[in-house]
Design a protein around this motif. Structure first.
Motif, PDB file in Angstrom:
ATOM      1  N   THR A 127       0.847  -1.195   0.000  1.00  0.00           N
ATOM      2  CA  THR A 127       0.000   0.000   0.000  1.00  0.00           C
ATOM      3  C   THR A 127       0.883   1.246   0.000  1.00  0.00           C
ATOM      4  OG1 THR A 127      -1.779   1.127   1.199  1.00  0.00           O
ATOM      5  CG2 THR A 127      -0.183  -0.074   2.530  1.00  0.00           C
ATOM      6  N   GLN A 128       0.331   2.359  -0.489  1.00  0.00           N
ATOM      7  CA  GLN A 128       1.112   3.600  -0.486  1.00  0.00           C
ATOM      8  C   GLN A 128       1.341   4.120   0.925  1.00  0.00           C
ATOM      9  OE1 GLN A 128      -0.749   6.514  -2.974  1.00  0.00           O
ATOM     10  NE2 GLN A 128       0.291   5.761  -4.800  1.00  0.00           N
ATOM     11  N   ASN A 129       0.352   3.913   1.795  1.00  0.00           N
ATOM     12  CA  ASN A 129       0.463   4.409   3.157  1.00  0.00           C
ATOM     13  C   ASN A 129      -0.134   3.368   4.100  1.00  0.00           C
ATOM     14  OD1 ASN A 129       0.152   5.698   5.646  1.00  0.00           O
ATOM     15  ND2 ASN A 129      -0.154   7.697   4.699  1.00  0.00           N
ATOM     16  N   TYR A 130       0.715   2.569   4.710  1.00  0.00           N
ATOM     17  CA  TYR A 130       0.218   1.485   5.563  1.00  0.00           C
ATOM     18  C   TYR A 130      -0.539   2.021   6.778  1.00  0.00           C
ATOM     19  CZ  TYR A 130       3.859   2.106   9.082  1.00  0.00           C
ATOM     20  OH  TYR A 130       4.637   2.613  10.070  1.00  0.00           O
ATOM     21  N   ARG A 131      -0.203   3.206   7.261  1.00  0.00           N
ATOM     22  CA  ARG A 131      -0.915   3.779   8.413  1.00  0.00           C
ATOM     23  C   ARG A 131      -2.389   4.046   8.067  1.00  0.00           C
ATOM     24  NH1 ARG A 131       4.184   6.273   8.786  1.00  0.00           N
ATOM     25  NH2 ARG A 131       5.217   5.772  10.746  1.00  0.00           N
ATOM     26  N   ASP A 132      -2.622   4.630   6.901  1.00  0.00           N
ATOM     27  CA  ASP A 132      -4.003   4.852   6.465  1.00  0.00           C
ATOM     28  C   ASP A 132      -4.736   3.527   6.305  1.00  0.00           C
ATOM     29  OD1 ASP A 132      -3.632   7.588   6.425  1.00  0.00           O
ATOM     30  OD2 ASP A 132      -3.436   7.732   4.238  1.00  0.00           O
ATOM     31  N   GLU A 133      -4.045   2.540   5.801  1.00  0.00           N
ATOM     32  CA  GLU A 133      -4.644   1.215   5.609  1.00  0.00           C
ATOM     33  C   GLU A 133      -5.011   0.586   6.954  1.00  0.00           C
ATOM     34  OE1 GLU A 133      -6.186  -1.483   3.008  1.00  0.00           O
ATOM     35  OE2 GLU A 133      -5.061   0.280   2.374  1.00  0.00           O
TER      36      GLU A 133
END
Length: 180
Positions: free
Chosen positions: A93-99
């Motif tokens: 994913t581009q941003n694992y935190r958002d995921e």
């Protein structure tokens, strides 16, 4: 040239990886290897480095949901997560935190929809255990794990809150009348 030393002259760069991180090495856009903590000499050239912080992260949420018996509830909870597969976290994913944020909210919503309101409000530990187990399974696909999940507060909203307030008012009024 003197700052890089003899290794710099031979076409190598030094990379220092901190104890709490992993550095992913890519050459020409393809994964080559993960560098563990310590000093490394890597060949210069068409390379990219991705530093991945492996320390646990804490997420705090305030979320509305609907219980199995169709009551609206507001939840406040905290989840502690950690990257267990740096490559998967970086590449999936581009941003694992958002995921993580989105997936945790979906899991909480799903668990709420399977439990009645009173069970959610009265048994925080059981609810937290259910969410933590489900979250660890779902987050694994992005290289993460849910270390802890804690339901801090559950409030009813809408008509049920009014009903609860009326009951509490009636109980308080009734006990005051008894005392008089």
């Amino acid at each position: 040239m003197f700052r890089k030393g003899i290794t710099g002259l031979l076409g190598f760069d030094r990379v220092c990886v901190q104890q709490f991180e992993t550095v992913l090495l890519y050459r020409n856009g393809r994964f080559e290897k993960a560098l563990t903590p310590g000093r490394h000499r890597i060949r210069a050239g068409s390379r990219q480095l991705a530093r991945i912080d492996l320390r646990p992260e804490v997420f705090r949420f305030t979320q509305g949901a609907v219980s199995a018996d169709r009551f609206a509830v507001n939840l406040i909870y905290v989840a502690r997560t950690q990257i267990v597969d740096p490559r998967a976290a970086f590449e999936s994913t581009q941003n694992y935190r958002d995921e993580i944020y989105i997936r945790l909210q979906s899991i909480v919503k799903a668990v709420c929809s399977r439990k009645p309101r009173l069970e959610i409000q009265m048994d925080h530990q059981s609810f937290s255990n259910s969410v933590q187990k489900a979250a660890s399974q779902v987050l694994r696909s992005i290289g993460c794990e849910c270390l802890t999940f804690e339901l801090l507060q559950v409030d009813s909203t809408g008509p049920v809150a009014e009903l609860d307030n009326r009951r509490m008012g009636f109980t308080a009024h009734h006990s005051m009348m008894k005392e008089a």
